[in-house]
Design a protein around this motif. Structure first.
Motif, short mmCIF file in Angstrom:
data_model
loop_
_atom_site.label_atom_id
_atom_site.label_comp_id
_atom_site.label_asym_id
_atom_site.label_seq_id
_atom_site.Cartn_x
_atom_site.Cartn_y
_atom_site.Cartn_z
N TYR A 1 88.40 39.09 48.83
CA TYR A 1 89.46 38.44 48.73
C TYR A 1 90.01 38.32 47.68
O TYR A 1 89.02 38.10 46.39
CB TYR A 1 89.86 37.38 49.44
N LYS A 2 91.45 38.41 47.03
CA LYS A 2 91.95 37.69 45.95
C LYS A 2 92.26 36.47 45.62
O LYS A 2 92.55 36.31 46.52
CB LYS A 2 92.42 38.88 44.76
N THR A 3 91.73 35.92 44.49
CA THR A 3 92.46 34.49 44.54
C THR A 3 93.79 34.37 44.24
O THR A 3 93.96 34.53 43.61
CB THR A 3 91.25 33.73 44.15
N ASP A 4 94.40 33.26 44.79
CA ASP A 4 96.06 32.69 44.72
C ASP A 4 96.95 34.68 44.55
O ASP A 4 97.79 33.88 43.29
CB ASP A 4 95.52 32.26 43.19
N SER A 5 96.69 34.96 45.23
CA SER A 5 97.36 36.51 45.19
C SER A 5 98.00 36.40 46.07
O SER A 5 98.91 37.01 46.59
CB SER A 5 96.24 37.59 45.44
#
Length: 342
Positions: free
Chosen positions: A227-231
């Motif tokens: 995952y990438k955060t705040d995407s």
């Protein structure tokens, strides 16, 4: 609670003589596929015991995209499995001693005919699960848990490969199979995709909850994604599954510690293929928790995240065992009206 603790509790319970009679699965009937032009009223609960396909067409950047809801058989669980009874420890015991089962629920597989290739969300069950010796390879305690808390109804014709073929979707058109989590009613159809990329969130694969890896095909080596955060709005973690960035794997933990959902951001609405975040939409809206969840605090937070997203975007919520989910898909019934807080 981790799987080892759950199994230890089951062992103590079995040693104490808490044995539930396992009733036979009822005979299966067959129904006809349902598409846009023949969609039933949204309050109608169809018979999920036969082959059943719902299809709708949505728009994305001016292109038509077909979405299919495919019922791969049915599942029933103990009532305490689906709805929490007791505190965090007692709810696990109640799942095993409950002698009452829910109605049979659909086991949905979702198929998106995206311009970049077909994406399949989860893989459903297979008919071998009805064989008395199916769980022999998973060990005595896991076999006990599955025999006593879950019932399935499925025929070979209902398995995902046969149903994809009936829709004219060939294996070479499938871009990827995306897993929301690794429970058997979502993974038992993996056997039909030996040459297809299978995508799993890395933490779900490395730290699963109550999965049965003994039932995986020997060749099962999924592509693990991070995952990438705040995407994406509301969801703290997400990863794009298409080059266009319109289909994303988003973190929705609770049912398992690292459960995911698939979010398709179409033009008319956004569609959340939500796995087992809840058993149906009303459970989410009421804040009702399933007894089988790995972490109830995470589940509550996921409920809040989904509803927050639904206040920002028109969101069609599609859990894997919701009898009304396909009707909501076809009729585009959104969870909440955007701009209105829950």
């Amino acid at each position: 609670m981790e799987r080892r603790e759950f199994i230890q509790q089951s062992g103590r319970l079995m040693a104490a003589g808490a044995i539930i009679n396992h009733l036979a699965t009822p005979a299966l009937a067959r129904t006809s596929p349902v598409t846009d032009s023949a969609a039933p009223h949204r309050n109608t609960i169809p018979d999920f015991s036969g082959a059943l396909v719902y299809t709708t067409t949505v728009q994305k950047n001016g292109q038509s995209v077909r979405i299919h809801a495919i019922s791969t058989g049915t599942v029933a669980v103990t009532r305490a499995f689906r709805r929490e009874r007791g505190g965090d420890l007692l709810r696990k015991v109640n799942i095993l001693i409950d002698s009452h089962f829910t109605e049979f629920m659909p086991v949905w597989v979702w198929v998106i005919e995206h311009p970049e290739g077909v994406i399949v969300v989860d893989t459903g069950e297979n008919a071998d699960v009805l064989n008395p010796d199916y769980f022999d390879q998973v060990g005595m305690l896991d076999r006990y848990i599955n025999h006593k808390t879950i019932r399935f109804g499925i025929t070979r014709e209902q398995e995902i490969d046969r149903q994809l073929a009936s829709l004219g979707i060939e294996p070479n058109r499938i871009r990827s199979v995306v897993m929301t989590h690794l429970h058997l009613d979502h993974t038992d159809g993996i056997r039909h995709f030996p040459k297809t990329e299978i995508v799993v969130a890395r933490p779900e694969f490395l730290h699963p909850y109550n999965n049965l890896p003994e039932l995986y095909p020997s060749w099962f080596k999924p592509r693990l994604v991070d995952y990438k955060t705040d995407s994406v709005d509301s969801f703290g973690k997400a990863v794009a599954l298409t080059d266009a960035g319109d289909i994303l794997l988003v973190a929705t933990p609770g049912h398992t510690h690292h459960h995911s959902s698939v979010l398709f951001q179409a033009d008319d609405a956004h569609y959340l293929f939500a796995g087992d975040t809840s058993y149906d939409q009303s459970q989410l809206l009421r804040g009702e928790l399933a007894g089988v969840n790995a972490n109830q605090k995470q589940t509550r937070q996921t409920y809040e995240v989904i509803q927050d997203y639904a206040t920002r975007h028109p969101l069609v919520y599609l859990p894997s065992h919701d009898a009304d989910a396909a009707n909501r898909l076809v009729n585009r019934h959104v969870l909440l009206q955007p701009g209105i807080s829950s």
